[in-house]
Scaffold this motif. Sequence first.
Motif, short mmCIF file in Angstrom:
data_model
loop_
_atom_site.label_atom_id
_atom_site.label_comp_id
_atom_site.label_asym_id
_atom_site.label_seq_id
_atom_site.Cartn_x
_atom_site.Cartn_y
_atom_site.Cartn_z
N ARG A 175 24.78 28.94 46.22
CA ARG A 175 24.48 30.27 45.69
C ARG A 175 25.43 31.31 46.29
NH1 ARG A 175 19.05 28.67 46.47
NH2 ARG A 175 17.97 28.28 44.49
N HIS A 176 25.61 31.22 47.60
CA HIS A 176 26.49 32.18 48.27
C HIS A 176 27.92 32.06 47.73
CE1 HIS A 176 28.46 34.50 51.42
NE2 HIS A 176 29.26 33.46 51.63
N ALA A 177 28.41 30.82 47.60
CA ALA A 177 29.79 30.59 47.16
C ALA A 177 30.00 31.07 45.73
CB ALA A 177 30.15 29.12 47.29
N VAL A 178 29.01 30.86 44.86
CA VAL A 178 29.13 31.33 43.48
C VAL A 178 29.23 32.85 43.46
CG1 VAL A 178 27.89 31.61 41.29
CG2 VAL A 178 28.11 29.35 42.34
N GLY A 179 28.44 33.53 44.28
CA GLY A 179 28.53 34.98 44.35
C GLY A 179 29.90 35.45 44.82
N VAL A 180 30.44 34.78 45.81
CA VAL A 180 31.78 35.14 46.31
C VAL A 180 32.83 34.92 45.23
CG1 VAL A 180 33.58 34.54 47.98
CG2 VAL A 180 31.20 34.70 48.73
N MET A 181 32.77 33.78 44.56
CA MET A 181 33.75 33.50 43.50
C MET A 181 33.60 34.47 42.34
SD MET A 181 34.09 29.34 43.29
CE MET A 181 32.33 29.02 43.12
N ALA A 182 32.36 34.84 42.01
CA ALA A 182 32.15 35.79 40.92
C ALA A 182 32.79 37.13 41.24
CB ALA A 182 30.66 35.96 40.66
N ARG A 183 32.60 37.60 42.45
CA ARG A 183 33.18 38.89 42.84
C ARG A 183 34.71 38.82 42.85
NH1 ARG A 183 31.05 39.20 47.40
NH2 ARG A 183 32.85 38.71 48.70
N ARG A 184 35.25 37.74 43.38
CA ARG A 184 36.70 37.63 43.47
C ARG A 184 37.35 37.47 42.10
NH1 ARG A 184 37.41 33.54 48.70
NH2 ARG A 184 36.78 35.07 50.30
N THR A 185 36.79 36.60 41.27
CA THR A 185 37.41 36.38 39.96
C THR A 185 37.28 37.62 39.08
OG1 THR A 185 35.38 35.31 39.17
CG2 THR A 185 37.15 33.87 39.99
N LEU A 186 36.18 38.35 39.23
CA LEU A 186 36.06 39.62 38.50
C LEU A 186 37.17 40.58 38.95
CD1 LEU A 186 34.77 41.73 36.69
CD2 LEU A 186 33.15 42.24 38.54
N GLY A 187 37.40 40.65 40.26
CA GLY A 187 38.47 41.51 40.76
C GLY A 187 39.84 41.11 40.23
N TRP A 188 40.11 39.81 40.20
CA TRP A 188 41.41 39.35 39.71
C TRP A 188 41.59 39.64 38.22
CZ3 TRP A 188 40.35 33.89 42.11
CH2 TRP A 188 40.45 33.98 43.51
N THR A 189 40.57 39.33 37.43
CA THR A 189 40.70 39.56 35.99
C THR A 189 40.79 41.04 35.66
OG1 THR A 189 38.29 39.41 35.76
CG2 THR A 189 39.56 37.43 35.24
N TRP A 190 40.01 41.87 36.37
CA TRP A 190 40.06 43.29 36.05
C TRP A 190 41.39 43.92 36.46
CZ3 TRP A 190 37.71 45.81 32.58
CH2 TRP A 190 37.82 47.21 32.53
N GLU A 191 41.94 43.51 37.58
CA GLU A 191 43.26 44.01 37.97
C GLU A 191 44.32 43.58 36.97
OE1 GLU A 191 44.29 46.20 40.33
OE2 GLU A 191 42.11 46.52 40.37
N SER A 192 44.19 42.36 36.46
CA SER A 192 45.13 41.90 35.43
C SER A 192 44.98 42.73 34.16
CB SER A 192 44.89 40.42 35.13
OG SER A 192 45.79 39.95 34.17
N TYR A 193 43.75 43.03 33.79
CA TYR A 193 43.50 43.87 32.61
C TYR A 193 44.11 45.26 32.81
CZ TYR A 193 40.99 46.55 29.08
OH TYR A 193 40.67 47.37 28.02
N ARG A 194 43.93 45.81 33.98
CA ARG A 194 44.47 47.14 34.28
C ARG A 194 45.99 47.15 34.19
NH1 ARG A 194 42.83 49.45 39.75
NH2 ARG A 194 43.38 51.43 38.76
#
Length: 299
Positions: A267-286
């Motif tokens: 559960r902890h690892a999924v939360g970490v990956m969710a936050r990180r991948t959201l950051g990566w995708t949103w920066e790419s979108y920007r």
Amino acid sequence: MDFLRPAGWAEALAAKAEHPAAVPIAGGTDLMVEINFDHRRPEQLLDLNRVAELQEWEVGADTVRLGASVPYARIVAELGGALPGLARAAHTVASPQIRNRGGVGGNLGTASPAGDAHPALLAAGAEVEVESVRGSRRIPVDEFFTGVKRNALAPDELIKWVHVKRATGPQEFAKVGTRNAMVIAVCAFGIALHPDTRTVRTGIGSAAPTPVRAAAAEEFLAAALAEGGFWDSGRALPPALAGQFAELAAGACNPVDDVRGSARYRRHAVGVMARRTLGWTWESYRRGAAGSTSGEGAA
């Protein structure tokens, strides 16, 4: 053990109709391990390596039609523009030798909760086209997994194509394992931004009895992006928003304790990956990479 070796797709369907218990084999990534350790001893194997259609793919205007046996190595090398999330997931599969043999069809057929392709297919919004002598049908990937290593295939059906929506925005995949290669995922997470529909899709692997989407996290993020005007402004996401998304993604898990990791860790690892991948995708979108969907030719 009988070995059935059809020369084409029609022969394969006829063989499957006559022998519904026959187990398809193409790459053999998972099946041969089970046979070698005597965990499984099917009466018949159905070799699909001579069925040419299963090795083909075609990029259309909106979707990619991917043959069930297209090797992961080709997905990485040739479809990274149209299917970036799946290409990233394919790159993490086992070793180069296995990536040259294994394909998405086998991953779906095995239906393991830890299948590397599953989170990316869920996030992209894929459909699985299956066929029998009775006809063909398409199954949304959300409905394909019915239990631990169980899927929606009828006994006489085979997977022919996987239809995946072409990327209209950034996609990412992350996996936690004990090492970088030749490892089953402790847990995995995929995310895809869909600016054309202003929606977000996710996929979680190895953290529930089946691969699942984090529906509440998707709905929260899509609403927050729309209400905050983020799609148009391209502003940075507030840390609190990313944190809430991560918390909701972790909440979508229903993991177990096993030799690879505890439920709490997953559960902890999924939360970490969710936050990180959201950051990566949103920066790419920007940065304006959202429309990077360069066309590929058909194989």
